[in-house]
Design a protein around this motif. Structure first.
Motif, short mmCIF file in Angstrom:
data_model
loop_
_atom_site.label_atom_id
_atom_site.label_comp_id
_atom_site.label_asym_id
_atom_site.label_seq_id
_atom_site.Cartn_x
_atom_site.Cartn_y
_atom_site.Cartn_z
N PHE A 138 35.50 42.35 52.03
CA PHE A 138 36.08 43.97 51.45
C PHE A 138 37.36 43.58 51.14
CE2 PHE A 138 37.82 48.25 52.74
CZ PHE A 138 37.02 48.81 51.95
N LYS A 139 38.26 42.81 51.94
CA LYS A 139 39.51 42.62 51.48
C LYS A 139 39.61 41.71 50.36
CE LYS A 139 41.63 39.96 54.41
NZ LYS A 139 42.18 39.01 55.55
N ALA A 140 38.70 41.08 50.02
CA ALA A 140 38.56 40.48 48.69
C ALA A 140 38.44 41.32 47.59
CB ALA A 140 37.64 39.00 48.50
N LEU A 141 37.48 42.15 47.68
CA LEU A 141 37.27 43.24 46.71
C LEU A 141 38.62 44.21 46.59
CD1 LEU A 141 33.61 43.99 47.46
CD2 LEU A 141 34.13 42.95 45.37
N LEU A 142 39.35 44.55 47.61
CA LEU A 142 40.27 45.29 47.26
C LEU A 142 41.50 44.48 46.58
CD1 LEU A 142 40.77 46.81 51.04
CD2 LEU A 142 40.29 48.28 48.74
N VAL A 143 41.74 43.33 47.04
CA VAL A 143 42.66 42.45 46.38
C VAL A 143 42.34 42.47 44.80
CG1 VAL A 143 43.67 40.20 46.03
CG2 VAL A 143 43.59 41.15 48.19
N GLU A 144 40.94 42.03 44.41
CA GLU A 144 40.48 41.89 42.98
C GLU A 144 40.58 43.38 42.39
OE1 GLU A 144 36.45 41.02 40.57
OE2 GLU A 144 36.50 40.72 42.81
N ALA A 145 40.47 44.61 43.07
CA ALA A 145 40.87 45.81 42.57
C ALA A 145 42.40 46.34 42.57
CB ALA A 145 40.00 46.77 43.35
N GLY A 146 43.10 45.29 43.06
CA GLY A 146 44.65 45.60 42.77
C GLY A 146 45.35 46.24 43.93
N PRO B 140 30.96 44.82 31.10
CA PRO B 140 30.85 44.24 32.63
C PRO B 140 31.60 45.14 33.65
CG PRO B 140 32.32 42.82 31.26
CD PRO B 140 31.65 44.01 30.39
N LYS B 141 31.08 45.18 34.82
CA LYS B 141 31.66 45.83 35.97
C LYS B 141 33.25 45.55 36.17
CE LYS B 141 27.62 47.13 38.38
NZ LYS B 141 27.22 47.43 39.59
N THR B 142 34.16 46.56 36.55
CA THR B 142 35.37 46.31 36.71
C THR B 142 35.50 45.91 38.11
OG1 THR B 142 35.75 48.56 37.44
CG2 THR B 142 35.90 47.90 34.79
N PRO B 143 36.65 45.36 38.63
CA PRO B 143 36.72 45.15 39.95
C PRO B 143 36.44 46.28 40.81
CG PRO B 143 38.21 43.77 38.53
CD PRO B 143 37.64 44.63 37.75
N LEU B 144 37.04 47.38 40.52
CA LEU B 144 36.72 48.97 41.06
C LEU B 144 35.64 49.13 41.23
CD1 LEU B 144 38.63 50.62 42.53
CD2 LEU B 144 39.02 52.13 40.64
#
Length: 128
Positions: free
Chosen positions: A82-90, A58-62
């Motif tokens: 965009f913020k939610a994806l950034l947070v999920e990516a660390g 499965p795709k990683t958050p990054l």
């Protein structure tokens, strides 16, 4: 005696297992109208992806962040997504605050917004 399949890895490293699709008919996958072979391939892969029938991880958050970045035009970027994806990516809280500041430029100066966000995105990827 081993077969060729045992010796050679699957094309592209993928393998597909249809065990979880026992109750699915070909009509459900391909429809009932005439279709070209190329369209059949697209529909097979769509079915495989939707039903998670391949061994692809499965795709990683990054990966999700990169997909969003690659598929979205600057003027269509949504700050909350965009913020939610950034947070999920660390991303840290400080990083998210920096993005909020950059997004304020989106309506004021789109060129400056693009430049700042591009610079931010590249530095964020390097830090991961």
């Amino acid at each position: 005696m081993t077969s060729k399949v045992d010796k050679k890895p699957a094309f592209g490293g993928y393998s597909i297992n249809f065990n979880q699709a026992k109750d699915t008919t070909l009509g459900e996958v391909f429809g009932t109208d005439d279709i070209a072979p190329s369209e059949m391939i697209k529909l097979i892969w769509k079915f495989v992806k939707e039903n998670e029938l391949s061994n692809k991880p499965p795709k990683t958050p990054l990966d999700k962040l990169k997909d969003y970045w690659d598929k979205t035009e600057y003027e269509d970027l949504e700050i909350d997504e965009f913020k939610a994806l950034l947070v999920e990516a660390g991303a840290t809280k400080k990083t998210v605050k920096n993005v909020v500041t950059i997004f304020k430029l989106q309506e004021e100066d789109i060129k400056e917004f693009e430049e700042q966000l591009e610079k931010f995105y590249k530095s964020f990827l390097k830090s991961q």
